[in-house]
Design a protein around this motif. Structure first.
Motif, PDB file in Angstrom:
ATOM      1  N   VAL A   7      -0.671 -12.169  42.038  1.00  0.00           N
ATOM      2  CA  VAL A   7      -0.270 -10.857  41.533  1.00  0.00           C
ATOM      3  C   VAL A   7      -0.792  -9.702  42.388  1.00  0.00           C
ATOM      4  CG1 VAL A   7      -0.218 -11.789  39.190  1.00  0.00           C
ATOM      5  CG2 VAL A   7      -2.221 -10.483  39.948  1.00  0.00           C
ATOM      6  N   LYS A   8      -1.560  -9.992  43.404  1.00  0.00           N
ATOM      7  CA  LYS A   8      -2.114  -8.928  44.244  1.00  0.00           C
ATOM      8  C   LYS A   8      -1.003  -8.075  44.844  1.00  0.00           C
ATOM      9  CE  LYS A   8      -6.512 -11.016  45.663  1.00  0.00           C
ATOM     10  NZ  LYS A   8      -7.272 -11.660  46.764  1.00  0.00           N
ATOM     11  N   GLY A   9      -1.203  -6.776  44.787  1.00  0.00           N
ATOM     12  CA  GLY A   9      -0.202  -5.861  45.317  1.00  0.00           C
ATOM     13  C   GLY A   9       0.913  -5.529  44.344  1.00  0.00           C
ATOM     14  N   ARG A  10       0.990  -6.267  43.240  1.00  0.00           N
ATOM     15  CA  ARG A  10       2.047  -6.013  42.256  1.00  0.00           C
ATOM     16  C   ARG A  10       1.474  -5.558  40.910  1.00  0.00           C
ATOM     17  NH1 ARG A  10       5.065 -10.029  40.445  1.00  0.00           N
ATOM     18  NH2 ARG A  10       3.465 -11.645  40.744  1.00  0.00           N
ATOM     19  N   PHE A  11       0.301  -6.043  40.556  1.00  0.00           N
ATOM     20  CA  PHE A  11      -0.327  -5.706  39.275  1.00  0.00           C
ATOM     21  C   PHE A  11      -1.537  -4.816  39.529  1.00  0.00           C
ATOM     22  CE2 PHE A  11       0.964  -9.715  36.624  1.00  0.00           C
ATOM     23  CZ  PHE A  11       2.289  -9.530  37.018  1.00  0.00           C
ATOM     24  N   THR A  12      -1.762  -3.887  38.609  1.00  0.00           N
ATOM     25  CA  THR A  12      -2.922  -3.015  38.681  1.00  0.00           C
ATOM     26  C   THR A  12      -3.585  -2.960  37.317  1.00  0.00           C
ATOM     27  OG1 THR A  12      -1.811  -1.638  40.348  1.00  0.00           O
ATOM     28  CG2 THR A  12      -3.767  -0.728  39.290  1.00  0.00           C
ATOM     29  N   ILE A  13      -4.885  -3.224  37.282  1.00  0.00           N
ATOM     30  CA  ILE A  13      -5.631  -3.146  36.034  1.00  0.00           C
ATOM     31  C   ILE A  13      -6.283  -1.766  35.969  1.00  0.00           C
ATOM     32  CG2 ILE A  13      -7.730  -4.199  36.998  1.00  0.00           C
ATOM     33  CD1 ILE A  13      -8.056  -5.616  34.259  1.00  0.00           C
ATOM     34  N   ILE A  14      -6.170  -1.134  34.812  1.00  0.00           N
ATOM     35  CA  ILE A  14      -6.610   0.241  34.655  1.00  0.00           C
ATOM     36  C   ILE A  14      -7.402   0.369  33.360  1.00  0.00           C
ATOM     37  CG2 ILE A  14      -5.848   2.638  34.335  1.00  0.00           C
ATOM     38  CD1 ILE A  14      -3.187   1.707  35.707  1.00  0.00           C
ATOM     39  N   ARG A  15      -8.488   1.112  33.447  1.00  0.00           N
ATOM     40  CA  ARG A  15      -9.267   1.403  32.247  1.00  0.00           C
ATOM     41  C   ARG A  15      -9.200   2.898  31.976  1.00  0.00           C
ATOM     42  NH1 ARG A  15     -14.554  -2.271  31.472  1.00  0.00           N
ATOM     43  NH2 ARG A  15     -14.502  -2.387  29.205  1.00  0.00           N
ATOM     44  N   ASP A  16      -8.948   3.260  30.727  1.00  0.00           N
ATOM     45  CA  ASP A  16      -8.902   4.657  30.349  1.00  0.00           C
ATOM     46  C   ASP A  16     -10.282   5.307  30.462  1.00  0.00           C
ATOM     47  OD1 ASP A  16      -6.462   4.932  27.614  1.00  0.00           O
ATOM     48  OD2 ASP A  16      -6.249   4.626  29.777  1.00  0.00           O
ATOM     49  N   ASN A  17     -10.282   6.621  30.387  1.00  0.00           N
ATOM     50  CA  ASN A  17     -11.557   7.335  30.232  1.00  0.00           C
ATOM     51  C   ASN A  17     -12.273   6.846  28.989  1.00  0.00           C
ATOM     52  OD1 ASN A  17     -11.202   8.874  32.539  1.00  0.00           O
ATOM     53  ND2 ASN A  17     -10.185  10.532  31.443  1.00  0.00           N
ATOM     54  N   ASP A  18     -11.510   6.503  27.972  1.00  0.00           N
ATOM     55  CA  ASP A  18     -12.067   5.803  26.821  1.00  0.00           C
ATOM     56  C   ASP A  18     -12.100   4.327  27.200  1.00  0.00           C
ATOM     57  OD1 ASP A  18     -11.218   5.549  23.253  1.00  0.00           O
ATOM     58  OD2 ASP A  18     -12.641   4.455  24.495  1.00  0.00           O
ATOM     59  N   PRO A  19     -13.266   3.763  27.476  1.00  0.00           N
ATOM     60  CA  PRO A  19     -13.348   2.414  28.029  1.00  0.00           C
ATOM     61  C   PRO A  19     -12.878   1.312  27.092  1.00  0.00           C
ATOM     62  CG  PRO A  19     -15.528   3.192  27.442  1.00  0.00           C
ATOM     63  CD  PRO A  19     -14.615   4.360  27.293  1.00  0.00           C
ATOM     64  N   LYS A  20     -12.555   1.659  25.867  1.00  0.00           N
ATOM     65  CA  LYS A  20     -12.050   0.636  24.958  1.00  0.00           C
ATOM     66  C   LYS A  20     -10.580   0.312  25.218  1.00  0.00           C
ATOM     67  CE  LYS A  20     -15.392   1.624  21.322  1.00  0.00           C
ATOM     68  NZ  LYS A  20     -15.604   2.041  19.926  1.00  0.00           N
ATOM     69  N   TRP A  21      -9.926   1.122  26.031  1.00  0.00           N
ATOM     70  CA  TRP A  21      -8.525   0.901  26.359  1.00  0.00           C
ATOM     71  C   TRP A  21      -8.396   0.308  27.761  1.00  0.00           C
ATOM     72  CZ3 TRP A  21      -4.170   1.129  23.532  1.00  0.00           C
ATOM     73  CH2 TRP A  21      -4.241   1.763  22.286  1.00  0.00           C
ATOM     74  N   LEU A  22      -7.637  -0.753  27.853  1.00  0.00           N
ATOM     75  CA  LEU A  22      -7.378  -1.427  29.123  1.00  0.00           C
ATOM     76  C   LEU A  22      -5.882  -1.612  29.269  1.00  0.00           C
ATOM     77  CD1 LEU A  22      -8.959  -2.983  31.458  1.00  0.00           C
ATOM     78  CD2 LEU A  22      -8.310  -5.052  30.198  1.00  0.00           C
ATOM     79  N   HIS A  23      -5.376  -1.418  30.493  1.00  0.00           N
ATOM     80  CA  HIS A  23      -3.954  -1.561  30.740  1.00  0.00           C
ATOM     81  C   HIS A  23      -3.727  -2.479  31.933  1.00  0.00           C
ATOM     82  CE1 HIS A  23      -3.489   1.902  28.088  1.00  0.00           C
ATOM     83  NE2 HIS A  23      -4.421   2.500  28.800  1.00  0.00           N
ATOM     84  N   SER A  74       7.435  -5.141  40.312  1.00  0.00           N
ATOM     85  CA  SER A  74       8.051  -6.203  41.107  1.00  0.00           C
ATOM     86  C   SER A  74       7.902  -7.554  40.411  1.00  0.00           C
ATOM     87  CB  SER A  74       7.426  -6.260  42.511  1.00  0.00           C
ATOM     88  OG  SER A  74       7.558  -5.023  43.169  1.00  0.00           O
ATOM     89  N   LEU A  75       8.183  -7.557  39.129  1.00  0.00           N
ATOM     90  CA  LEU A  75       8.002  -8.775  38.338  1.00  0.00           C
ATOM     91  C   LEU A  75       8.953  -9.879  38.792  1.00  0.00           C
ATOM     92  CD1 LEU A  75       7.419  -7.102  34.888  1.00  0.00           C
ATOM     93  CD2 LEU A  75       5.870  -8.744  35.960  1.00  0.00           C
ATOM     94  N   LYS A  76       8.454 -11.099  38.689  1.00  0.00           N
ATOM     95  CA  LYS A  76       9.191 -12.280  39.107  1.00  0.00           C
ATOM     96  C   LYS A  76       9.340 -13.207  37.901  1.00  0.00           C
ATOM     97  CE  LYS A  76       6.853 -12.113  43.607  1.00  0.00           C
ATOM     98  NZ  LYS A  76       6.009 -12.885  44.560  1.00  0.00           N
ATOM     99  N   PRO A  77      10.338 -14.081  37.920  1.00  0.00           N
ATOM    100  CA  PRO A  77      10.481 -15.041  36.815  1.00  0.00           C
ATOM    101  C   PRO A  77       9.214 -15.866  36.581  1.00  0.00           C
ATOM    102  CG  PRO A  77      12.476 -14.990  38.109  1.00  0.00           C
ATOM    103  CD  PRO A  77      11.472 -14.135  38.837  1.00  0.00           C
ATOM    104  N   GLU A  78       8.476 -16.152  37.630  1.00  0.00           N
ATOM    105  CA  GLU A  78       7.251 -16.942  37.463  1.00  0.00           C
ATOM    106  C   GLU A  78       6.125 -16.158  36.788  1.00  0.00           C
ATOM    107  OE1 GLU A  78       9.039 -16.504  40.282  1.00  0.00           O
ATOM    108  OE2 GLU A  78       7.705 -16.386  42.047  1.00  0.00           O
ATOM    109  N   ASP A  79       6.311 -14.869  36.568  1.00  0.00           N
ATOM    110  CA  ASP A  79       5.341 -14.093  35.795  1.00  0.00           C
ATOM    111  C   ASP A  79       5.558 -14.252  34.291  1.00  0.00           C
ATOM    112  OD1 ASP A  79       5.732 -11.496  38.220  1.00  0.00           O
ATOM    113  OD2 ASP A  79       4.034 -12.888  38.048  1.00  0.00           O
ATOM    114  N   THR A  80       6.630 -14.914  33.910  1.00  0.00           N
ATOM    115  CA  THR A  80       6.910 -15.135  32.497  1.00  0.00           C
ATOM    116  C   THR A  80       5.788 -15.937  31.854  1.00  0.00           C
ATOM    117  OG1 THR A  80       9.303 -15.035  32.806  1.00  0.00           O
ATOM    118  CG2 THR A  80       8.492 -16.226  30.874  1.00  0.00           C
ATOM    119  N   ALA A  81       5.217 -15.391  30.800  1.00  0.00           N
ATOM    120  CA  ALA A  81       4.088 -16.031  30.124  1.00  0.00           C
ATOM    121  C   ALA A  81       3.684 -15.182  28.923  1.00  0.00           C
ATOM    122  CB  ALA A  81       2.890 -16.161  31.067  1.00  0.00           C
ATOM    123  N   THR A  82       2.791 -15.728  28.132  1.00  0.00           N
ATOM    124  CA  THR A  82       2.105 -14.918  27.124  1.00  0.00           C
ATOM    125  C   THR A  82       0.839 -14.381  27.771  1.00  0.00           C
ATOM    126  OG1 THR A  82       2.969 -16.280  25.325  1.00  0.00           O
ATOM    127  CG2 THR A  82       1.081 -14.873  24.830  1.00  0.00           C
TER     128      THR A  82
END
Length: 125
Positions: free
Chosen positions: A63-79, A84-92
């Motif tokens: 997922v490098k270069g395609r996904f970005t993990i982000i934390r809000d100023n409120d550290p309880k929130w994570l995104h 550039s999603l691919k069929p192989e990214d399909t998952a829970t």
């Protein structure tokens, strides 16, 4: 005890984008390690991305270069911003929380104490 609630999954076509979100509640203490895992039916839960208490990040090679993990100023929130999603990214996808800083020598489900309920991401070709 920490409760996680994740959301934001959906169905997109290949090349599309989605953003997942996770909010932590309960006895979260100071900012800890939070991350995202994913799992397909019959498969093992695999680490996708994580962020440590000092905002260091690491990503699975797939997922490098395609996904970005982000934390809000409120550290309880994570995104997790996914592009550039691919069929192989399909998952829970599952949000995960750990009381201590991330273990940077490995990225395993066993190292995380709390989990979200999971949100489905489906990418069609």
């Amino acid at each position: 005890q920490v409760h996680l609630e994740d959301s934001g999954g959906g169905s997109v076509q290949s090349g599309g984008s989605l953003q997942l979100s996770c909010v932590a509640s309960g006895n979260t203490g100071s900012t800890a390690c939070m991350g995202w895992f994913r799992q397909v039916p019959g498969g093992e839960r695999e680490g996708v991305a994580r962020m440590g208490k000092n905002y260091q990040t690491s990503y699975a090679d797939s997922v490098k270069g395609r996904f970005t993990i982000i934390r809000d100023n409120d550290p309880k929130w994570l995104h997790l911003r996914m592009k550039s999603l691919k069929p192989e990214d399909t998952a829970t996808y599952y949000c995960a929380w750990r009381a201590d800083d991330c273990r940077w020598d490995r990225f395993l489900p066993a190292d995380f104490a709390s989990w979200g309920q999971g949100t489905q991401v489906t990418v069609s070709a």
